[in-house]
Enzyme design. Structure first.
Site, PDB file in Angstrom:
ATOM      1  N   GLU A   1       2.000   1.966  -3.447  1.00  0.00           N
ATOM      2  CA  GLU A   1       0.798   2.805  -4.062  1.00  0.00           C
ATOM      3  C   GLU A   1       0.920   4.182  -3.873  1.00  0.00           C
ATOM      4  O   GLU A   1       0.815   5.113  -4.857  1.00  0.00           O
ATOM      5  CB  GLU A   1      -0.502   1.982  -3.789  1.00  0.00           C
ATOM      6  N   HIS A   2       1.221   4.679  -2.681  1.00  0.00           N
ATOM      7  CA  HIS A   2       1.108   6.183  -2.396  1.00  0.00           C
ATOM      8  C   HIS A   2       2.313   6.973  -3.200  1.00  0.00           C
ATOM      9  O   HIS A   2       2.286   7.657  -3.703  1.00  0.00           O
ATOM     10  CB  HIS A   2       1.335   6.314  -0.903  1.00  0.00           C
TER      11      HIS A   2
ATOM     12  N   GLU B   1       5.569  10.510   3.681  1.00  0.00           N
ATOM     13  CA  GLU B   1       4.385   9.936   3.466  1.00  0.00           C
ATOM     14  C   GLU B   1       3.860   9.050   4.742  1.00  0.00           C
ATOM     15  O   GLU B   1       3.001   8.596   4.804  1.00  0.00           O
ATOM     16  CB  GLU B   1       4.474   8.986   2.250  1.00  0.00           C
TER      17      GLU B   1
ATOM     18  N   HIS C   1       0.869  -1.182   0.286  1.00  0.00           N
ATOM     19  CA  HIS C   1       0.009   0.010   0.011  1.00  0.00           C
ATOM     20  C   HIS C   1       0.832   1.156   0.094  1.00  0.00           C
ATOM     21  O   HIS C   1       0.620   2.247  -0.615  1.00  0.00           O
ATOM     22  CB  HIS C   1      -0.876  -0.021   1.018  1.00  0.00           C
TER      23      HIS C   1
END
Length: 207
Positions: free
Chosen positions: A23-24, A100, A20
């Protein structure tokens, strides 16, 4: 669409949440779209979340670009080039990884559910790997993951044999195939390691 067979079930124990996280990172910048991919969307009138988005599941990560005007050949070509960059040319800069961490943690807070949810998943998935590999991941790992950990996952799993490109719309299919072949034709696969997990014995019945 770019479909990548690199969802949360391929993560090792020290990588829970990294599928995940990758993906960011794809929206932070790529080889041909440095800086922020979001800026490219804005310049071309594409709304993030509606026209463009990505989703990480157990078995796949899905990147999508919707409502691209097919009569704009330059934009069509640029969007396919972006998919190609996502397929193997993400930048994954150290400062972007650092920034992030909190973004993903906040996403987890918004999604966080009551404590019995994990037990429900254990019963539903029969204590399989799926019960331990929710795509949102382990926040201790997410908050402290390094650039190298993210890059290693990306390089290991974002390989052409794990990917498919899907293009649907009112356009010349032969032209689309030529563009796809131009961008993907020279990608060479590298061996992907066999997955090995130490698992507790599954339950055989639920009362």
């Amino acid at each position: 669409y770019l479909l990548v067979k690199a969802g949360s079930v391929v993560e090792q124990d020290n990588e829970r949440g990294i599928a995940h996280f990758v993906e960011h990172m794809q929206f932070k910048g790529t080889k041909h779209f440095p800086g922020s991919v979001i800026n490219f969307f804005r310049r071309n009138g594409l709304q993030f979340g509606h026209d463009t988005n990505a989703f990480t599941g157990f078995s796949t990560v899905r990147y999508q670009l919707n409502a691209i005007p097919t009569d704009n050949k330059l934009l069509m070509d640029s969007c396919l080039l972006l998919l190609r960059d996502w397929a193997g040319d993400a930048i994954i800069d150290a400062k972007d990884v650092e920034s992030e961490h909190n973004v993903v943690v906040e996403e987890w807070r918004v999604r966080n559910t009551v404590s019995y949810a994990q037990q429900l998943l254990n019963d539903l998935f029969n204590h399989s790997i799926y019960a331990d590999r929710l795509p949102i991941g382990d926040m201790d790992i997410v908050k402290n993951c390094s650039q190298q950990l993210v890059r290693d996952f990306y390089d290991r799993w974002y390989q052409p044999q794990n990917q498919a490109v899907v293009v649907v719309g009112d356009f010349d299919p032969d032209q689309a195939i030529r563009i796809i072949d131009k961008y993907w034709g020279k990608m060479k696969p590298t061996p992907v390691p066999e997955l090995q997990f130490e698992r507790e014995q599954p339950i055989t019945s639920v009362i």
